[in-house]
Design a protein around this motif. Structure first.
Motif, PDB file in Angstrom:
ATOM      1  N   ILE A 140       0.853  -1.271  -0.127  1.00  0.00           N
ATOM      2  CA  ILE A 140       0.096   0.036  -0.058  1.00  0.00           C
ATOM      3  C   ILE A 140       0.954   1.359  -0.067  1.00  0.00           C
ATOM      4  O   ILE A 140       1.632   1.632   0.916  1.00  0.00           O
ATOM      5  N   TYR A 162      -6.232   4.658  -0.803  1.00  0.00           N
ATOM      6  CA  TYR A 162      -6.067   4.389  -2.085  1.00  0.00           C
ATOM      7  C   TYR A 162      -7.382   3.932  -2.803  1.00  0.00           C
ATOM      8  O   TYR A 162      -7.909   2.857  -2.800  1.00  0.00           O
ATOM      9  N   LEU A 167      -3.017  -1.935  -7.368  1.00  0.00           N
ATOM     10  CA  LEU A 167      -1.714  -2.039  -6.293  1.00  0.00           C
ATOM     11  C   LEU A 167      -1.141  -3.458  -6.903  1.00  0.00           C
ATOM     12  O   LEU A 167      -1.428  -4.141  -7.442  1.00  0.00           O
ATOM     13  N   ASN A 170      -4.332  -5.580 -11.549  1.00  0.00           N
ATOM     14  CA  ASN A 170      -3.186  -5.637 -10.665  1.00  0.00           C
ATOM     15  C   ASN A 170      -1.873  -6.149 -11.198  1.00  0.00           C
ATOM     16  O   ASN A 170      -1.307  -6.756 -10.520  1.00  0.00           O
TER      17      ASN A 170
END
Ligand SMILES: *Cc1c(COP(=O)(O)O)cnc(C)c1O
Length: 419
Positions: A28, A39, A47, A247
């Protein structure tokens, strides 16, 4: 579900959430002072899973120690690396394995698909997009029109009604009913990037096919977010990127779907390279081109292993958890987000995303009165990353893999203090 506007409730939800442990498997981001960001932009760039580094390192090490032999001798031999991704990717978008491949990037895939599926004639050549289509998609279809000798004005826009933000499927029906004889292709964002509206893909396919129009879907904001059931929907083709909800890292490779009904059609026009040539004879060289069946038959080049390693790390996680569980949490979490925003009761902000959870993914688009961009800036100053889209919307995506109910509560508390 009955929500409550207090921190204890949010914390209790996290306690009961069987997916809450996943957050620890992601990096994070923090600001310069070491404070963790809230976020909310996983719809722009997801992420990084902590496992990604190991997956990429594996390939770096195999390259270092094996050189070219890594194509066969690496722990995950590179020659067929894309095949490790296919089944898992197919599950995420609700497709059969033969219908899916990971290759290139999104806009490139849209073009390659249009080479095969946009076959205009003098009478039937127009392309329908949403009026709020993502710019890259609009440029892509305009350039296809021009490439085929038509004008970029031959794009037909499916628009929201006067004074509204969302699209009505009946309006698409009308467009196709009235102009279908001139329309060759519908290219529609399955989840609109601006409003977050998740459209009924099956209906879109039926509407398009009723007048023999090809139907393609951009799933950039759908893949890993909603369950598009691509096979069942009957759409002809689709493409999506992997760096948003999937991601897989900035600019990572994209997904491509071609419906099974086209899998064996070798007559479709298409561009060729050695990677869509028959796997069995690919390395025999000096062979006449022999196209592969299924989505693999759209590949051109041997793909970048390092990018695919990042995709593999992510897809392994998706596979472990499953879209059903993610979607279940996502509906709850976004529902909570919506509830809290509505509790603020301010006239300065308005959610334009559909209220019905079946017509949206995790993103909520908040329209800001007088297009006050300052609100977005102030959120940043308070450690909330959201994304401002012209003319007047803040897009926020509580991604179920790494966002907690407490994050959502905190985010809305900050927002409340600012409006
Ligand atoms: C993110 C996004 C793109 C980006 O295209 P790339 O080719 O990956 O740069 C295109 N279309 C839509 C709808 C998007 O959301």
């Amino acid at each position: 579900m009955k929500y409550q506007n207090n921190l204890a409730f949010a914390k209790q939800q996290d306690k009961e959430d069987t997916l809450s442990h996943l957050r620890n498997r992601f990096h994070i981001p923090k600001d310069k002072s070491g404070k963790v960001w809230l976020y909310f932009t996983g719809n722009s760039l997801g992420l990084q899973p902590k496992s990604t580094k190991e997956y990429i390192n594996q390939e770096l090490e195999d390259w270092a120690s094996l050189g070219v032999e890594g194509h066969f001798e690496a722990k995950n031999p590179w020659l067929n690396y894309h095949e490790y991704l296919t089944d898992k990717m197919a599950k995420i978008v609700g497709a059969k394995s033969v219908e899916v491949v990971v290759m290139n990037t999104l806009t490139t895939n849209l073009h390659l698909l249009m080479v095969s599926f946009y076959k205009p004639t003098k009478q039937k050549y127009k392309i329908v997009i949403e009026s709020d289509a993502f710019p890259s998609d609009r440029y892509a279809v305009q350039s296809q029109l021009k490439f085929h000798g038509f004008s970029e004005d031959d794009v037909i826009e499916w628009k929201p009604r006067e004074g509204q933000e969302l699209l009505h499927i009946e309006d698409l029906e009308t467009i196709v009913e009235e102009q279908g004889d001139e329309i060759a292709l519908l290219l529609i964002g399955g989840v609109n990037y601006y409003t977050g509206q998740f459209l009924d893909l099956k209906r879109i396919a039926e509407i398009g096919h009723s007048k023999n129009c090809v139907v393609g879907i951009d799933l950039a904001h759908g893949a890993g977010n909603i369950q598009p059931n691509l096979h069942e929907s009957g759409v002809d083709f689709a493409a999506w990127c992997t760096y948003k909800y999937l991601n897989s890292g900035p600019g990572s490779l994209a997904g491509l779907f071609v419906h099974e009904k086209h899998a064996k059609n070798k007559e479709l026009p298409r561009f060729a390279g050695w990677w869509n040539h028959n796997k069995q004879t690919r390395f025999n060289m000096r062979q006449p081109f022999d196209v592969m069946e299924g989505a693999e038959g759209w590949q051109l080049s041997n793909p970048p292993i390092l990018s695919m390693a990042a995709i593999k790390a992510s897809l392994d996680m998706f596979d472990e958890i499953g879209m059903d569980a993610l979607r279940e949490k996502s509906e709850k979490l976004t529902g909570y987000f919506e509830f809290l925003i509505n509790e603020i009761g301010s006239n300065d902000i308005k959610i334009i995303t559909p209220k019905n959870p079946k017509e949206r993914g995790c993103q909520l688009s908040i329209q800001v009165k007088n297009a006050d961009k300052n609100l977005h800036k102030k959120l940043m100053e308070k450690h909330v990353i959201t994304d401002w889209r012209e003319p007047d919307v803040i897009r926020c995506a509580p991604v179920p893999m790494y966002t907690s109910f407490e994050d959502v509560y905190e985010m809305v508390s900050i927002l409340k203090g600012l409006v």
